[in-house]
Enzyme design. Structure first.
Site, PDB file in Angstrom:
ATOM      1  N   CYS A 106       0.802  -1.226   0.000  1.00 41.90           N
ATOM      2  CA  CYS A 106       0.000   0.000   0.000  1.00 41.90           C
ATOM      3  C   CYS A 106       0.838   1.280   0.000  1.00 41.90           C
ATOM      4  CB  CYS A 106      -0.955  -0.007   1.195  1.00 41.90           C
ATOM      5  SG  CYS A 106      -2.110  -1.392   1.183  1.00 41.90           S
ATOM      6  N   HIS A 248      -3.426   7.134   2.362  1.00 42.54           N
ATOM      7  CA  HIS A 248      -3.832   5.848   1.801  1.00 42.54           C
ATOM      8  C   HIS A 248      -5.113   5.405   2.485  1.00 42.54           C
ATOM      9  CE1 HIS A 248      -4.191   1.646   1.089  1.00 42.54           C
ATOM     10  NE2 HIS A 248      -3.781   1.316   2.292  1.00 42.54           N
ATOM     11  N   ASN A 278     -10.337  -0.258   0.064  1.00 38.81           N
ATOM     12  CA  ASN A 278      -8.878  -0.156   0.114  1.00 38.81           C
ATOM     13  C   ASN A 278      -8.323  -0.693  -1.196  1.00 38.81           C
ATOM     14  OD1 ASN A 278      -6.125  -0.583   0.514  1.00 38.81           O
ATOM     15  ND2 ASN A 278      -6.351  -1.260   2.628  1.00 38.81           N
TER      16      ASN A 278
END
Length: 342
Positions: A106, A248, A278
């Site tokens: 990520c 994020h 996500n």
């Protein structure tokens, strides 16, 4: 930064859809993650297709037909070997230029941002296309409610060009970190050389993404806050100088905790996790594209980017927002449009 673009697969999966085959509910998912729906790829659509579509959008936004380098940040490459970026470059008609992948889960987009900035600063490239792309549903166990409800698929991209440090669009300090001693908190256990070299057959579940959520939460908040604070200090900014925090989109509670620790109020926090989930390395460029198209990012805004991912890895960076003529995407409600129209 000279252009942004995004692409989401058209199939939308809601929490109620997941609840039909998982022991969960819309309320359970929303209360723990902030997610209501996500976009998932159909069979036959993999990371290179997502990345290519987002790359087309970013090049269109930047008003340029070519670049000197393509970087793809992804956790879900088409194959273990070779990298996905050369395939994406060829699909874009850019065969022959430099192209490589970045693997930092990520945090991949921020690692890619630092890499692209380095290529430009050292004269390796004049323009770089940086893409965060994930077909994360391909490594998620559909029977695991802890992970199946969190992740979505998609791709976001930016075009970076050489420029001056005092002009809108300038990328500021990038702060990156890692802790390999905690690599087992976020991982896919099987399929790599470690498992293959062991000589032991892997359990089928070991080919899927696994995460120890409670431990990840604590480290994500602490490490991301530290990196963001360091980036602000190196840029000579204070928290009150930040016009937009773009974290994020890991989990709504994680994002809120980071912002609170930094002292950045909710109205200056960017978020789209409710609509896309996500999306790992694609998360930040997707959010930048959406916020720009909706007029939430305007020329000269001071932007703070922050992320945390497997590795463990983390990072933060600052930038001043550029003046963009067009934002290109297929995101619901946006499409291709002049900046500020949403």
């Amino acid at each position: 930064m000279a252009g942004v673009g995004a692409w989401l697969p058209p199939r939308v999966v809601t929490n109620d859809d997941l609840a039909r085959h998982l022991d969960t509910s819309d309320e359970w998912i929303r209360s723990r993650t902030g997610i209501a729906r996500r976009h998932l790829v159909d069979p036959g659509t993999a990371t290179a297709i997502l990345a290519t579509e987002a790359g087309v959008m970013a090049l269109k936004s930047a008003g340029c037909g070519d670049v000197d380098s393509v970087i793809v940040a992804t956790t879900t490459p088409e194959r273990l070997c070779p990298a996905t970026a050369p395939q994406v470059a060829a699909r874009l008609g850019l065969a022959g230029i430099a192209a490589h992948d970045v693997s930092a889960v990520c945090t991949g987009f921020l690692y890619g941002l630092a890499t692209a900035a380095g290529q430009i600063a050292t004269g390796v490239a004049e323009r770089v296309l940086l893409i965060g792309a994930e077909a994360f549903s391909t490594i998620i166990n559909p029977a695991d409610r802890e992970t199946a409800v969190i992740f979505g698929d998609g791709a976001g991209a930016v075009v970076l060009r050489a420029g001056a440090a005092d002009e809108p669009g300038a990328v500021g300090p990038c702060v990156l970190g890692s802790d390999g001693d905690l690599s087992d908190l976020i991982m896919v256990p099987a399929g790599g050389s470690g498992q293959r070299a062991s000589g032991l057959a892997a359990h089928p579940d070991d080919y899927y993404f696994q995460m120890r959520g409670r431990d990840v939460y604590r480290h994500a908040v602490e490490r991301t806050t530290e990196a963001a604070g360091a980036a602000l200090e190196r840029a000579g900014w204070r928290a009150e100088d930040v016009d937009r925090l773009v974290p994020h989109q890991a989990n709504a509670r994680i994002c809120a905790a980071i912002a609170e620790r930094l002292g950045i109020p909710p109205e200056r926090q960017a978020s789209n996790i409710e609509r896309v989930g996500n999306t790992a390395a694609a998360s930040i460029p997707l959010l930048l594209t959406e916020d720009s198209a909706r007029g939430r990012l305007v020329r000269g805004d001071r932007v703070l980017l922050a992320a945390f991912g497997g590795g463990l890895t983390w990072g933060a960076a600052t930038l001043t927002w550029p003046e963009l003529g067009t934002v290109a995407s297929n995101m619901p409600g946006l499409g291709d449009q002049p900046v500020g129209v949403g």
